[in-house]
Enzyme design. Structure first.
Site, PDB file in Angstrom:
ATOM      1  N   CYS A  25       0.949  -1.118   0.088  1.00 44.54           N
ATOM      2  CA  CYS A  25      -0.037  -0.038   0.145  1.00 44.54           C
ATOM      3  C   CYS A  25       0.772   1.064  -0.113  1.00 44.54           C
ATOM      4  CB  CYS A  25      -0.841   0.016   1.434  1.00 44.54           C
ATOM      5  SG  CYS A  25      -1.729   1.645   1.234  1.00 44.54           S
ATOM      6  N   HIS A  76      -8.680   7.479   2.175  1.00 44.17           N
ATOM      7  CA  HIS A  76      -7.975   8.506   1.671  1.00 44.17           C
ATOM      8  C   HIS A  76      -9.073   9.514   0.677  1.00 44.17           C
ATOM      9  CE1 HIS A  76      -7.952   6.105  -1.714  1.00 44.17           C
ATOM     10  NE2 HIS A  76      -7.379   7.007  -2.426  1.00 44.17           N
TER      11      HIS A  76
HETATM   12 ZN   LIG Z   1      -2.361   1.513   3.722  1.00 42.39          ZN
END
Ligand SMILES: [Zn+2]
Length: 374
Positions: free
Chosen positions: A78, A197
């Site tokens: 990630c 996000h």
């Molecule tokens: Zn992450």
């Protein structure tokens, strides 16, 4: 602008390809490490173009490079998790609270070169210009498995303050006329990274939806002398049927003509244009009500709801407009999605099979126990 409160000051740095990164905290922001990745330098000139659709007058951003962007990498790769070594991720830091960086695959980037005027269009039907502006990614938390709705209240407030900070800074750029902070959540709405996000688009034009809202607000003011959004809020409170949450400072409701199977709007009770104008108390309350709506969305079908959450803010000196959030989802039952079919996608004419009042009843029943319904 009438600054309603003090916004956090970030720790600023650069990634290896020259993009800006900013770390924010409630107190002093954490130190930034060094990005040791060997990234190709980012292009100096905008890589995208904006063409004006001569039929509707709407702007279309043409952004072919985005085809190559990262798509749902495995969790250990990630790029939004903290990367203390600066070798794999976008955020070279041991940890962070809220991080913002320029998108590696931006639809809009760079500024107009003051030396080279944009060439005049060949004619009215072929107006093309460079895709200037800025696209940023905002990581709401370093916790990969978190969600905006479940952030601790202080963290949610910080995230809201970061959006306010970015909006003010980006609106101050010459080429930027509208700043759109939003969150796409869920693969169903095209999310390519699972880490919580949002994104910020700083456009060099006014978006079609904002244009429509400003036009309707001006029309309402000419007819009645009143602010459109004040009138909407007053009518919603009066009707009561579509109200989800009503506090002294904030109101959440399903709009009168909801277009989506799940839709909620969150207004501060005091009319302001942007997040930065809210007082501390208003910002705390808006963040809390917004979070309660996101949690209700997840409780609705007892699974994380794919949604789009969009913050409407208006440029300095705008004649009309009111800060608010619009949250909506294409999930029309636990199993089924609403796809935009012929009427919606070919005509912008929405046909919905749920009444806004039923949507409101469903969301009210899904709110945390004890949330005030007004
Ligand atoms: Zn992450």
């Amino acid at each position: 602008m009438s600054a309603g409160r003090t916004l956090p000051e970030p720790n600023r740095g650069r990634l290896s390809d020259g993009r800006e990164i900013l770390l924010f905290d409630v107190g002093a922001p954490p130190p930034l490490g060094v990005d040791r990745r060997d990234l190709p330098p980012r292009p100096a000139a905008p890589q995208t173009v904006i063409r004006r659709d001569p039929v509707t007058g709407d702007e279309v951003v043409i952004s072919p490079a985005r085809q190559d962007r990262t798509h749902l990498p495995p969790r250990r790769e990630c790029p939004l998790c903290p990367d203390p070594d600066g070798l794999t991720g976008e955020i070279p830091a041991a940890d962070y609270r809220v991080a913002v960086f320029e998108n590696r695959f931006p639809s809009l980037a760079g500024s107009s070169d003051p030396g080279s005027a944009v060439p005049a269009p060949a004619d009215d039907l072929r107006a093309e210009r460079p895709g200037v502006g800025r696209c940023e990614v905002v990581c709401f938390t370093s916790d990969h498995d978190g969600s905006f709705g479940s952030l601790p209240p202080r963290q949610a407030r910080l995230a809201i303050d970061v959006l306010a900070h970015r909006t003010e800074e980006l609106l101050a750029l010459d080429e930027v006329t509208e700043v759109h902070c939003f969150e796409n959540r869920g693969e169903e709405v095209g999310v390519t990274l699972a880490h919580p996000h949002g994104q910020i688009y700083a456009y060099p034009f006014i978006t079609p939806r904002t244009e429509s809202m400003m036009r309707e607000a001006a029309r309402h003011r000419a007819r009645t002398g009143d602010d459109l959004f004040d009138s909407i809020l007053a009518h919603e409170v009066d009707d009561g049927e579509r109200i989800l949450v009503r506090t002294a400072l904030t109101t959440a409701f399903v709009p009168y003509a909801a277009r989506w199977p799940v839709e909620a709007h969150v207004y501060p009770n005091r009319g302001v244009r942007r997040l930065a104008e809210l007082t501390d108390d208003e910002a705390d309350d808006l963040a809390a009500v917004y979070q309660s709506i996101l949690r209700a969305c997840d409780a609705l079908y007892d699974r994380p709801l794919p949604y789009v959450a969009s913050w409407h803010q208006y440029r300095i000196g705008a004649a009309e407009g009111r800060l608010h959030a619009e949250v909506f989802s294409i999930q029309r039952s636990a199993e089924k999605l609403k796809y935009l079919a012929g009427s919606e996608s070919a005509r912008d004419a929405f046909i919905t099979d749920k009444t806004p009042e039923d949507i409101a009843a469903g969301l009210r029943a899904a709110l945390d126990p004890g949330v005030h319904h007004g």
